[in-house]
Design a protein around this motif. Structure first.
Motif: not given
Length: 304
Positions: A203-215
């Motif tokens: 999930l954290r990797k996906a957030c980085r790749e798609y520019g979403v704030q990490p949870p």
């Protein structure tokens, strides 16, 4: 008539003795053969006998491996992690680290792995020669054929509170050069940030790749029944509400477990806290779908 010397050693080693040890105690090959012939001892390998004749326990199997491997052998890999308390990662095959050229006979059920790293640095305190947890799991991760399995084992040691990401990072530096060190270092960065499973790491990797704030991860919350819960991932939305994402693993496909998960999510939901779900499979194979849905629900982007 008993011999206090070998009896004391056998007691300390779960009933296992090597030919080398017995020679050092003055026990001849003829005496060993006699003990075996009359049924007091049993041959367990070309190098090891046991003073018991029934099936070997797990502890005895571990001793069999290190005694067969020689004086500088120790339990390694996930077998050592098991000794240190790691759960749900057990393997039938036992890993033994050795420093010798491995000219001895192979033994079914054991994998003898040669390492040139200093044994005095690797070995943990205790009667059974076993590698310290951190180098054991890092060496496993370096040689496991499947990267995801390798990283999952590293994550599990922290998740089960057997060590910390900081200790693993320190050992990663000590073991340099080590295969996959870049992947492990990136993983430990996520684990330090609060990820407690490979799904949360994904999930954290996906957030980085798609520019979403990490949870924020593993936040303690009280549900509507007053029970303490820990959420997988949370974001604070612009309107003041909190969005919670629960990432379900494969065991959640069980009907009873899925029912409990939905009930848990209902009880965590409040007027200011919204709970949604996704599967670990989605996070790994279709992360863009999850990220798009999170953005549509108001999760901030890094640019925002």
């Amino acid at each position: 008539m008993g011999d206090p010397l070998w009896e004391a050693l056998a007691t300390a080693q779960a009933g296992l003795l090597s030919h080398r040890q017995l020679r050092g105690l003055g026990v001849s090959r003829g005496e060993i053969r006699n003990h075996v012939r009359v049924g007091r001892w049993a041959v367990r390998s070309s190098e090891v006998v046991s003073t018991t004749t029934g099936p070997l326990s797990r502890e005895q199997m571990l001793w069999l491996g290190v005694l067969h491997g020689g004086p500088s052998a120790m339990v390694g890999g996930l077998s050592a992690a098991e000794v240190h308390g790691l759960k749900r990662w057990e393997r039938e095959e036992i890993t033994i680290l050795v420093s010798n050229p491995m000219s001895f006979d192979p033994v079914e059920g054991f994998r003898f792995f040669r390492t040139r790293r200093p044994f005095k640095r690797l070995i943990a305190p205790g009667e059974l020669p076993a590698c310290r947890l951190e180098p054991a799991v890092l060496l496993f991760a370096a040689h496991e054929p499947h990267l995801r399995t390798a990283l999952g084992a590293v994550t599990a040691t922290v998740q089960q509170r057997l060590t910390t990401a900081e200790k693993l990072t320190d050992w990663l530096d000590q073991l340099t050069p080590l295969r996959r060190s870049r992947h492990v270092r990136e993983l430990l960065g996520d684990v330090s940030g609060g990820a407690h499973s490979m799904a949360e790491v994904d999930l954290r990797k996906a957030c980085r790749e798609y520019g979403v704030q990490p949870p924020r991860s593993q936040r303690p919350r009280n549900d509507s029944r007053g029970r303490r819960r820990y959420t997988d991932a949370e974001w604070l939305l612009d309107d003041g509400r909190t969005l919670v994402l629960e990432v379900d693993g494969s065991f959640h496909d069980d009907v009873a477990q899925a029912t409990l998960d939905r009930r848990r999510n209902r009880q965590l939901t409040t007027a200011t806290r919204v709970v949604v779900q996704c599967s670990a499979w989605e996070i790994r194979h279709e992360p863009w779908e999850v990220m798009q849905d999170l953005i549509a629900l108001g999760v901030p982007t890094v640019e925002g």
